[in-house]
Motif scaffolding. Structure first.
Motif, PDB file in Angstrom:
ATOM      1  N   LYS A 154     -16.576  -9.630  -9.629  1.00 27.38           N
ATOM      2  CA  LYS A 154     -16.090  -8.934 -10.819  1.00 27.38           C
ATOM      3  C   LYS A 154     -14.597  -8.664 -10.669  1.00 27.38           C
ATOM      4  O   LYS A 154     -14.176  -7.534 -10.449  1.00 27.38           O
ATOM      5  N   PRO A 155     -13.794  -9.726 -10.772  1.00 29.07           N
ATOM      6  CA  PRO A 155     -12.351  -9.573 -10.536  1.00 29.07           C
ATOM      7  C   PRO A 155     -11.686  -8.591 -11.496  1.00 29.07           C
ATOM      8  O   PRO A 155     -10.758  -7.887 -11.116  1.00 29.07           O
ATOM      9  N   GLU A 156     -12.143  -8.518 -12.739  1.00 27.68           N
ATOM     10  CA  GLU A 156     -11.530  -7.591 -13.688  1.00 27.68           C
ATOM     11  C   GLU A 156     -11.799  -6.139 -13.282  1.00 27.68           C
ATOM     12  O   GLU A 156     -10.920  -5.291 -13.385  1.00 27.68           O
ATOM     13  N   LYS A 157     -12.996  -5.880 -12.778  1.00 25.81           N
ATOM     14  CA  LYS A 157     -13.292  -4.526 -12.280  1.00 25.81           C
ATOM     15  C   LYS A 157     -12.452  -4.214 -11.044  1.00 25.81           C
ATOM     16  O   LYS A 157     -11.967  -3.098 -10.881  1.00 25.81           O
ATOM     17  N   ALA A 158     -12.293  -5.191 -10.184  1.00 22.75           N
ATOM     18  CA  ALA A 158     -11.463  -4.999  -8.990  1.00 22.75           C
ATOM     19  C   ALA A 158     -10.029  -4.692  -9.405  1.00 22.75           C
ATOM     20  O   ALA A 158      -9.386  -3.802  -8.837  1.00 22.75           O
ATOM     21  N   TRP A 159      -9.505  -5.411 -10.387  1.00 17.39           N
ATOM     22  CA  TRP A 159      -8.156  -5.133 -10.889  1.00 17.39           C
ATOM     23  C   TRP A 159      -8.093  -3.730 -11.485  1.00 17.39           C
ATOM     24  O   TRP A 159      -7.128  -2.997 -11.289  1.00 17.39           O
ATOM     25  N   ASN A 160      -9.135  -3.318 -12.209  1.00 17.11           N
ATOM     26  CA  ASN A 160      -9.153  -1.976 -12.792  1.00 17.11           C
ATOM     27  C   ASN A 160      -9.097  -0.892 -11.717  1.00 17.11           C
ATOM     28  O   ASN A 160      -8.464   0.143 -11.911  1.00 17.11           O
ATOM     29  N   VAL A 161      -9.745  -1.128 -10.586  1.00 15.81           N
ATOM     30  CA  VAL A 161      -9.671  -0.177  -9.474  1.00 15.81           C
ATOM     31  C   VAL A 161      -8.251  -0.134  -8.922  1.00 15.81           C
ATOM     32  O   VAL A 161      -7.692   0.942  -8.695  1.00 15.81           O
ATOM     33  N   ALA A 162      -7.640  -1.289  -8.730  1.00 12.47           N
ATOM     34  CA  ALA A 162      -6.256  -1.349  -8.243  1.00 12.47           C
ATOM     35  C   ALA A 162      -5.329  -0.643  -9.235  1.00 12.47           C
ATOM     36  O   ALA A 162      -4.456   0.140  -8.828  1.00 12.47           O
ATOM     37  N   LYS A 163      -5.534  -0.890 -10.509  1.00 14.03           N
ATOM     38  CA  LYS A 163      -4.714  -0.258 -11.545  1.00 14.03           C
ATOM     39  C   LYS A 163      -4.905   1.262 -11.523  1.00 14.03           C
ATOM     40  O   LYS A 163      -3.941   2.006 -11.640  1.00 14.03           O
ATOM     41  N   TRP A 164      -6.133   1.704 -11.345  1.00 12.85           N
ATOM     42  CA  TRP A 164      -6.411   3.137 -11.263  1.00 12.85           C
ATOM     43  C   TRP A 164      -5.686   3.755 -10.068  1.00 12.85           C
ATOM     44  O   TRP A 164      -5.094   4.830 -10.181  1.00 12.85           O
ATOM     45  N   LEU A 165      -5.712   3.078  -8.918  1.00 13.88           N
ATOM     46  CA  LEU A 165      -4.995   3.574  -7.749  1.00 13.88           C
ATOM     47  C   LEU A 165      -3.495   3.692  -8.027  1.00 13.88           C
ATOM     48  O   LEU A 165      -2.849   4.652  -7.616  1.00 13.88           O
ATOM     49  N   LEU A 166      -2.949   2.709  -8.725  1.00 12.84           N
ATOM     50  CA  LEU A 166      -1.518   2.709  -9.023  1.00 12.84           C
ATOM     51  C   LEU A 166      -1.117   3.784 -10.030  1.00 12.84           C
ATOM     52  O   LEU A 166       0.008   4.270 -10.017  1.00 12.84           O
ATOM     53  N   THR A 167      -2.031   4.157 -10.914  1.00 12.14           N
ATOM     54  CA  THR A 167      -1.699   5.124 -11.977  1.00 12.14           C
ATOM     55  C   THR A 167      -2.255   6.510 -11.732  1.00 12.14           C
ATOM     56  O   THR A 167      -1.999   7.416 -12.518  1.00 12.14           O
ATOM     57  N   ALA A 168      -3.000   6.712 -10.660  1.00 10.29           N
ATOM     58  CA  ALA A 168      -3.686   7.992 -10.435  1.00 10.29           C
ATOM     59  C   ALA A 168      -2.750   9.178 -10.343  1.00 10.29           C
ATOM     60  O   ALA A 168      -3.116  10.290 -10.681  1.00 10.29           O
ATOM     61  N   ASP A 169      -1.538   8.978  -9.909  1.00 14.32           N
ATOM     62  CA  ASP A 169      -0.596  10.094  -9.758  1.00 14.32           C
ATOM     63  C   ASP A 169       0.302  10.268 -10.980  1.00 14.32           C
ATOM     64  O   ASP A 169       1.151  11.132 -11.004  1.00 14.32           O
ATOM     65  N   LYS A 170       0.136   9.462 -11.968  1.00 18.68           N
ATOM     66  CA  LYS A 170       1.024   9.488 -13.135  1.00 18.68           C
ATOM     67  C   LYS A 170       0.520  10.442 -14.191  1.00 18.68           C
ATOM     68  O   LYS A 170      -0.569  10.755 -14.332  1.00 18.68           O
ATOM     69  N   ALA A 226       0.816  -1.216   0.000  1.00 18.38           N
ATOM     70  CA  ALA A 226       0.000   0.000   0.000  1.00 18.38           C
ATOM     71  C   ALA A 226       0.846   1.261   0.000  1.00 18.38           C
ATOM     72  O   ALA A 226       0.441   2.276  -0.578  1.00 18.38           O
ATOM     73  N   ASP A 227       2.018   1.210   0.615  1.00 14.76           N
ATOM     74  CA  ASP A 227       2.843   2.416   0.645  1.00 14.76           C
ATOM     75  C   ASP A 227       3.457   2.733  -0.716  1.00 14.76           C
ATOM     76  O   ASP A 227       4.013   3.800  -0.914  1.00 14.76           O
ATOM     77  N   SER A 228       3.320   1.845  -1.685  1.00 14.05           N
ATOM     78  CA  SER A 228       3.787   2.113  -3.043  1.00 14.05           C
ATOM     79  C   SER A 228       2.732   2.862  -3.857  1.00 14.05           C
ATOM     80  O   SER A 228       3.008   3.312  -4.960  1.00 14.05           O
ATOM     81  N   ILE A 229       1.543   3.015  -3.310  1.00 12.85           N
ATOM     82  CA  ILE A 229       0.438   3.661  -4.015  1.00 12.85           C
ATOM     83  C   ILE A 229       0.448   5.143  -3.653  1.00 12.85           C
ATOM     84  O   ILE A 229       0.011   5.544  -2.581  1.00 12.85           O
ATOM     85  N   LYS A 230       0.981   5.939  -4.576  1.00  9.97           N
ATOM     86  CA  LYS A 230       1.225   7.363  -4.312  1.00  9.97           C
ATOM     87  C   LYS A 230      -0.049   8.166  -4.070  1.00  9.97           C
ATOM     88  O   LYS A 230      -0.013   9.186  -3.396  1.00  9.97           O
ATOM     89  N   VAL A 231      -1.162   7.722  -4.594  1.00  7.55           N
ATOM     90  CA  VAL A 231      -2.405   8.477  -4.434  1.00  7.55           C
ATOM     91  C   VAL A 231      -2.823   8.586  -2.957  1.00  7.55           C
ATOM     92  O   VAL A 231      -3.544   9.502  -2.578  1.00  7.55           O
TER      93      VAL A 231
END
Length: 100
Positions: free
Chosen positions: A84-100, A58-63
């Motif tokens: 809906k695992p693909e939607k869950a992954w999309n949320v995780a991906k969004w968290l990881l890319t939100a600051d980019k 979690a500390d790697s997630i800059k958002v």
């Protein structure tokens, strides 16, 4: 989001979706600084012969920075029984890319 000791316990019991297919993408997004943490998060569940990645540090997630949420020693996971695992992954991906 789970504290790391709970994460390991639940991962061993098969509670989380394996993120192995996304591992390289996750590494690319979180950078070398957290590569060791990703390796530490690999767990061998009771149903597996090999350890798998079930969470993202979690500390790697800059958002989450400057939100007041304490990410230290916490792990972001997707539950194995997610409807809906693909939607869950999309949320995780969004968290990881939100600051980019």
């Amino acid at each position: 989001m789970f504290e790391s000791d709970r994460y390991k316990l639940y991962a061993e019991q098969g509670a989380f979706m394996a993120l192995d297919e996304y591992e390289e993408y996750i590494k690319e997004l979180i950078g070398d600084e957290y590569a060791d943490k990703l390796e530490e998060l690999k767990v061998k569940s009771e149903d597996d012969d090999e350890p798998h990645l079930y969470g993202i540090p979690a500390d790697s997630i800059k958002v989450f920075e400057d939100t007041g949420y304490n990410t230290e020693d916490k792990v972001l996971c997707i539950m194995a029984y997610s409807k809906k695992p693909e939607k869950a992954w999309n949320v995780a991906k969004w968290l990881l890319t939100a600051d980019k």
